[in-house]
Design a protein around this motif. Structure first.
Motif: not given
Length: 656
Positions: A49-62
Motif C-alpha cells: 500500500e502506497e497511500k498512508p490511509l490505506f496502509r493505516a487500515i492494513k495495520w489495523l486489520q493486521y
C-alpha cells in the motif's frame, strides 16, 4: 606425495565459486533477525500500500483481525455462525461446569469463563473456526500445582485468587511471546510429546472422575495412578451403587452418540447435544427422586448475573509466587500449543488464514482479560472446535454468539444448573478425554520412529505415575536431548555417481559408481563447536574405510558443503586442522559449494587464503574433474621420478 595446484585446471571457468565482498554486519543482522522472527513475512500486504490511509487500515486489520472479515460479513454468513454458536454453546455449558469442578473451582467460574474470553478472541483471533473455552488438562494441572500451597477445601477464596493470578501470568506470558514473535518456544512441544502427555492426562482424568462415578466423599489429593487406585480401595465402603449405575448409563449414552457421529457426520448434532441432554435429564431425575437421599451429590446453588470484576483479587504475594509462576508458564505454553495446533489443522482443511503469533496474542489477551473478570485459563478445545466446524461455522462470530447465549444463561438459567448431579459431570469429562487416547498414533510412532515413540511413552508414564508437569518436562527434555544429538552428531554420507544421470548421490541409498583414489563426502547439517571434532573423526574414518574396502590409496577428498547452512569459529579451526592432517598424510582436500554465510566466515577467518581459492568448486562434478586431472599429473610425476631414480641407480652400478 607432491600437492597439486588446481588453479590451472580450469583457467577460464565461468562457473566458479563467488568470492565477492562480504555483506555488511547490519545487513547480516537484519537478514538473521527477519528469518528468525518474521519467516512468514507478515507485513508484505502492508508494504504494497502506497497511500498512508490505506496502509493505516492494513495495520489495523493486521493488529485487530476482526476488521479483516467484518467489512465483508453477510447475513448468510451470520445464519451459519448463529447455528454453529448455538450448537457449540450446548456443549460449552456442561463442559465448562465440569472442568471448573475438575480445577476445584466453583461451577459458576466455568460459566464465567465461557462469556468474556470468546468475545476477546473473536476480536483478536485469526482462526475462523476455533471455539474457545477451558480444557481438561490445564484444569487438572492448575489444580495440582496450586493445591501444593493451599487446599481448595480449606481456603477456597485464596485458592480462587491464586488460580486467577495463574491465569493472568499465563496470559501475560502468551502475549509477550506473541509480540516478541517467539512462537519457536511452542515448537519445543513436539507431536510425540503432546500425544504422550494427552494420553497420560486422559488416563489421570478418567481415574480422578471415578470419585464422581462411585459417589465417593473422600479421595486422594495426589494424581499418581497408584495413589488414586489405593484411595479407591481404601474408601470402597463409600461407593454408592445408585451413582455408579447412573454414571455408567450416561457414559454409555455419551459414547454411543460419539459412535453415531463417527459413522455418519450428518448426525454431529446428536453428539453435540448429548452433554446438555445428560445435564437436563440427570438434573430432572435427581430432583424427582430426591437424589440427596440416595447419595447423589449435586453442583449446588449457582447465582444469577454476569462476571464480577476480580482485578483486586490478583495475588502476587512472594509466599505463593513460585507455584503461580510455574503453573502459569506450563499451562500457558501447553494451552497455547494445543489451541494453535487445532486452529491450524482446521485452517489447512478450509484454506483460511491462520497466524500463530496472532493466536498467541489473542490467547494472552483473553486470559488477561478473563483473569480480571472471574475467568480461569482458556484456549481452543478440540471437541468444541470440531463441533463448531461441523455445525457450519464460517467466522469467529460464532464465539460472539456463544458469549451472548452464555450471558443469557448466567442472567436467567444459572440456578437451574445447580441441580446437575456431579456424577453427570464426571461422565461428561470421561467421555471427552477418552478421545485423547490415540492408540493408532502411538502405533504409528513405533513403526516410523522409535525415538519419537520413546518420547511419547516417557510423557505418558511420567504423567500417570508422577505428575502432569513432571511428565511433560521429561518428554520435552528428551525431545531437546534428541535435537542436541542431531547437532552433536551431524548427518553425513559418501557420494557416488549415478551413471545414467550424471549426478552424485548417497552410496548407501543408490547403486552408484565411485572413482578410485577420490573420496566424496557430503555434510548435511550446520557445523558448530559441539560437532567440530566429530566431523574431523568422521572424515578420517571415511578415508580408512575407503582404503580398506578398495585397497586403493585415497589421494583426493572432496567435501560437499551444500547442506552446511552455518559454521562457527571452532568448526573453522577444526576444518583447518582436518585439512592439515590430510595434507600431512599425502592427500588433498577440496570444498564444494559453501553457502554464503559459511563462505563469508571462511574468508573473514583467512581460511580461504590459507587453503587457496583453487580448492573451492561450485559443483561436485567440477571438483571431480579437477581431482582426476590432479591424480593424472601426480601419477605421471611419480612415474617420471621412478624412471629417473632407476636410471641414476643403474649409472651408479655401471660406474662401480
Amino acid at each position: 606425495m607432491r600437492m597439486m595446484d588446481y588453479s590451472n585446471c580450469y583457467p577460464e571457468d565461468p562457473h566458479a565459486v563467488n568470492f565477492a565482498g562480504q555483506r555488511g554486519f547490519l545487513k547480516v543482522l537484519k537478514s538473521g533477525f527477519k528469518e528468525t522472527l518474521f519467516p512468514d513475512d507478515p507485513f508484505r500486504e502492508i508494504k504494497k500500500e502506497e497511500k498512508p490511509l490505506f496502509r493505516a487500515i492494513k495495520w489495523l486489520q493486521y493488529l485487530v483481525p476482526i476488521f479483516q472479515w467484518l467489512p465483508t460479513y453477510t447475513w448468510r454468513l451470520f445464519i451459519s455462525d448463529f447455528f454453529a454458536g448455538i450448537t457449540a454453546t450446548s456443549i460449552a455449558v456442561p463442559q465448562a461446569i465440569s472442568y471448573a469442578k475438575l480445577a476445584d473451582l466453583h461451577p459458576i467460574i466455568g460459566l464465567y469463563t465461557c462469556f468474556v474470553p470468546p468475545i476477546v478472541y473473536a476480536i483478536f483471533g485469526s482462526s475462523r473456526h476455533l471455539s474457545v473455552g477451558p480444557i481438561a488438562s490445564a484444569s487438572l494441572l492448575i489444580s495440582q500445582t496450586i493445591s501444593t500451597v493451599v487446599r481448595p477445601e480449606e481456603d477456597p477464596i485464596l485458592y480462587l485468587h491464586l488460580v486467577l493470578t495463574t491465569t493472568f501470568v499465563a496470559g501475560l506470558f502468551q502475549t509477550c511471546l506473541g509480540f516478541l514473535r517467539l512462537g519457536i518456544l511452542v515448537d519445543l512441544l513436539s507431536h510425540s510429546t503432546i500425544t504422550g502427555f494427552m494420553g497420560g492426562a486422559a488416563v489421570m482424568l478418567t481415574l480422578q472422575q471415578l470419585k464422581g462415578i462411585f459417589g465417593l466423599k473422600h479421595f486422594a489429593h495426589k494424581t499418581g495412578v497408584t495413589t488414586v487406585l489405593k484411595s479407591i480401595w481404601t474408601y470402597r465402603h463409600e461407593i454408592r451403587w445408585e451413582t455408579t449405575v447412573m454414571g455408567l448409563f450416561f457414559l454409555a449414552y455419551l459414547q454411543f452418540t460419539k459412535h453415531q457421529r463417527n459413522r455418519n457426520r450428518k448426525l454431529f448434532w446428536l453428539s453435540a447435544m448429548a452433554p446438555m441432554t445428560t445435564v437436563i435429564v440427570g438434573g430432572v431425575f435427581t430432583y424427582l427422586v430426591n437424589g440427596k437421599r440416595h447419595g447423589i451429590q449435586t453442583v449446588g446453588h449457582l447465582s444469577r448475573g454476569i462476571n464480577p470484576l476480580t482485578i483486586k483479587y490478583l495475588k502476587f504475594d512472594s509466599k505463593y509466587l513460585a507455584p503461580v509462576l510455574r503453573a502459569g508458564f506450563i499451562t500457558g505454553i501447553l494451552s497455547m500449543a494445543e489451541g494453535i495446533a487445532i486452529g491450524r489443522s482446521f485452517a489447512v482443511v478450509e484454506n483460511t488464514p491462520h497466524d500463530g503469533n496472532k493466536e498467541m496474542i489473542a490467547f494472552g489477551l483473553m486470559n488477561m482479560c478473563g483473569s480480571v473478570t472471574s475467568c480461569y485459563l482458556t484456549t481452543g478445545p478440540f471437541s468444541k472446535t470440531a463441533v463448531n466446524y461441523i455445525a457450519g461455522c464460517k467466522t469467529a462470530m460464532s464465539n460472539l454468539v456463544q458469549a451472548f447465549l452464555v450471558a443469557l444463561t448466567l442472567e436467567f438459567l444459572a440456578p437451574l444448573f445447580g441441580y446437575t448431579p456431579l456424577v453427570v459431570l464426571s461422565a461428561i469429562i470421561i467421555s471427552a478425554v477418552l478421545g485423547f487416547l490415540n492408540y493408532a498414533e502411538v502405533v504409528h510412532l513405533y513403526k516410523v520412529d522409535k525415538f519419537d515413540f520413546i518420547i511419547c511413552m516417557a510423557g505418558f508414564f511420567g504423567v500417570i505415575f508422577v505428575a502432569l508437569d513432571i511428565g511433560l518436562m521429561i518428554s520435552v527434555g528428551l525431545s531437546i536431548l534428541r535435537a542436541l544429538l542431531y547437532v552433536a552428531r551431524p548427518d553425513s554420507c559418501k557420494l557416488g555417481k549415478l551413471p545414467d544421470l550424471g549426478c552424485y548421490r548417497d552410496t548407501d541409498q543408490y547403486t552408484v559408481s565411485t572413482l578410485p583414489g577420490i573420496l566424496i563426502v557430503q555434510l548435511g547439517s550446520p557445523m558448530y563447536f559441539a560437532n567440530s571434532n566429530y566431523v574431523k573423526e568422521r572424515i578420517m574414518r571415511y578415508i580408512r574405510c575407503e582404503e580398506d574396502t578398495t585397497g586403493i590409496t585415497v589421494e583426493q577428498i572432496i567435501l560437499d558443503l551444500s547442506g552446511v547452512t552455518s559454521i562457527d569459529t571452532t568448526s573453522l579451526e577444526g576444518l583447518w586442522e582436518t585439512n592439515k592432517t590430510i595434507e600431512n598424510n599425502g592427500m588433498q582436500l577440496s570444498f564444494v559449494n559453501p553457502r554464503i554465510e559459511v563462505l563469508e566466515k571462511m574468508v573473514a577467518a583467512k581460511f580461504v587464503s590459507r587453503v587457496g581459492k583453487e580448492s573451492f568448486f561450485l559443483t561436485v562434478e567440477d571438483a571431480v574433474k579437477a581431482s582426476q586431472i590432479a591424480l593424472r599429473k601426480s601419477r605421471a610425476s611419480n612415474s617420471e621420478d621412478g624412471v629417473r631414480g632407476t636410471t641414476i641407480h643403474q649409472s651408479a652400478v655401471d660406474s662401480c
